[in-house]
Design a protein around this motif. Structure first.
Motif, PDB file in Angstrom:
ATOM      1  N   ARG A 186       0.846  -1.186   0.000  1.00  0.00           N
ATOM      2  CA  ARG A 186       0.000   0.000   0.000  1.00  0.00           C
ATOM      3  C   ARG A 186       0.882   1.237   0.000  1.00  0.00           C
ATOM      4  O   ARG A 186       1.774   1.374   0.821  1.00  0.00           O
ATOM      5  CB  ARG A 186      -0.902   0.045   1.237  1.00  0.00           C
ATOM      6  N   GLN A 232      -3.382   0.171  -3.335  1.00  0.00           N
ATOM      7  CA  GLN A 232      -2.574  -1.037  -3.226  1.00  0.00           C
ATOM      8  C   GLN A 232      -2.076  -1.515  -4.584  1.00  0.00           C
ATOM      9  O   GLN A 232      -2.760  -1.358  -5.595  1.00  0.00           O
ATOM     10  CB  GLN A 232      -3.397  -2.163  -2.584  1.00  0.00           C
ATOM     11  N   LEU A 239      -9.845  -7.375  -1.198  1.00  0.00           N
ATOM     12  CA  LEU A 239      -9.800  -7.060   0.232  1.00  0.00           C
ATOM     13  C   LEU A 239      -8.602  -7.665   0.959  1.00  0.00           C
ATOM     14  O   LEU A 239      -8.562  -7.674   2.183  1.00  0.00           O
ATOM     15  CB  LEU A 239     -11.102  -7.524   0.900  1.00  0.00           C
ATOM     16  N   ARG A 240      -7.626  -8.148   0.201  1.00  0.00           N
ATOM     17  CA  ARG A 240      -6.435  -8.687   0.857  1.00  0.00           C
ATOM     18  C   ARG A 240      -5.726  -7.571   1.627  1.00  0.00           C
ATOM     19  O   ARG A 240      -5.628  -6.444   1.136  1.00  0.00           O
ATOM     20  CB  ARG A 240      -5.477  -9.282  -0.162  1.00  0.00           C
ATOM     21  N   PRO A 241      -5.214  -7.883   2.808  1.00  0.00           N
ATOM     22  CA  PRO A 241      -4.505  -6.852   3.575  1.00  0.00           C
ATOM     23  C   PRO A 241      -3.145  -6.529   2.963  1.00  0.00           C
ATOM     24  O   PRO A 241      -2.525  -7.376   2.309  1.00  0.00           O
ATOM     25  CB  PRO A 241      -4.348  -7.483   4.959  1.00  0.00           C
ATOM     26  N   SER A 242      -2.700  -5.321   3.194  1.00  0.00           N
ATOM     27  CA  SER A 242      -1.372  -4.907   2.738  1.00  0.00           C
ATOM     28  C   SER A 242      -0.318  -5.598   3.581  1.00  0.00           C
ATOM     29  O   SER A 242      -0.425  -5.643   4.804  1.00  0.00           O
ATOM     30  CB  SER A 242      -1.211  -3.391   2.878  1.00  0.00           C
ATOM     31  N   GLU A 243       0.699  -6.117   2.926  1.00  0.00           N
ATOM     32  CA  GLU A 243       1.819  -6.721   3.646  1.00  0.00           C
ATOM     33  C   GLU A 243       2.865  -5.670   3.990  1.00  0.00           C
ATOM     34  O   GLU A 243       3.610  -5.823   4.944  1.00  0.00           O
ATOM     35  CB  GLU A 243       2.427  -7.832   2.810  1.00  0.00           C
ATOM     36  N   ILE A 294       3.584  -1.207   3.922  1.00  0.00           N
ATOM     37  CA  ILE A 294       3.031   0.132   3.764  1.00  0.00           C
ATOM     38  C   ILE A 294       4.175   1.077   3.452  1.00  0.00           C
ATOM     39  O   ILE A 294       5.164   1.133   4.182  1.00  0.00           O
ATOM     40  CB  ILE A 294       2.282   0.590   5.024  1.00  0.00           C
TER      41      ILE A 294
END
Length: 92
Positions: A4, A10, A63-67, A69
């Motif tokens: 992200r 993202q 909707l996958r989370p950011s690994e 940032i």
């Protein structure tokens, strides 16, 4: 890996790019740790440019989370310092 960029969205970045991104991350971390504004801006710009170049934008409904940032382009040294871990922004 999902990255992200704050304020932008993202990107899916291939694992094969991690080594190269770590080199850019190390330069950014050195600038932050040295409070070197002259080196900080180009280091942040280079990292962001490479992430954008190698990454592919994810779909809005992904909707996958950011690994990872990464800070926005106008981030300050203090803002980036808050995001740094012992391994910089990019582990590995």
């Amino acid at each position: 890996m999902i990255v992200r960029i704050l304020g932008e969205g993202q990107l899916e970045v291939p694992e094969s790019a991690v080594g190269e991104l770590n080199v850019l991350d190390a330069a950014l971390e050195a600038a932050v740790n040295g409070n070197d504004e002259a080196a900080f801006r180009p280091a942040l710009a280079a990292l962001l440019a490479r992430v954008r170049q190698v990454g592919s934008p994810t779909d809005a409904d992904d909707l996958r989370p950011s690994e990872l940032i990464i800070p926005q382009p106008d981030a300050t040294i203090a803002e980036v310092r808050k995001l740094l871990t012992d391994e910089g922004l990019i582990p590995g």
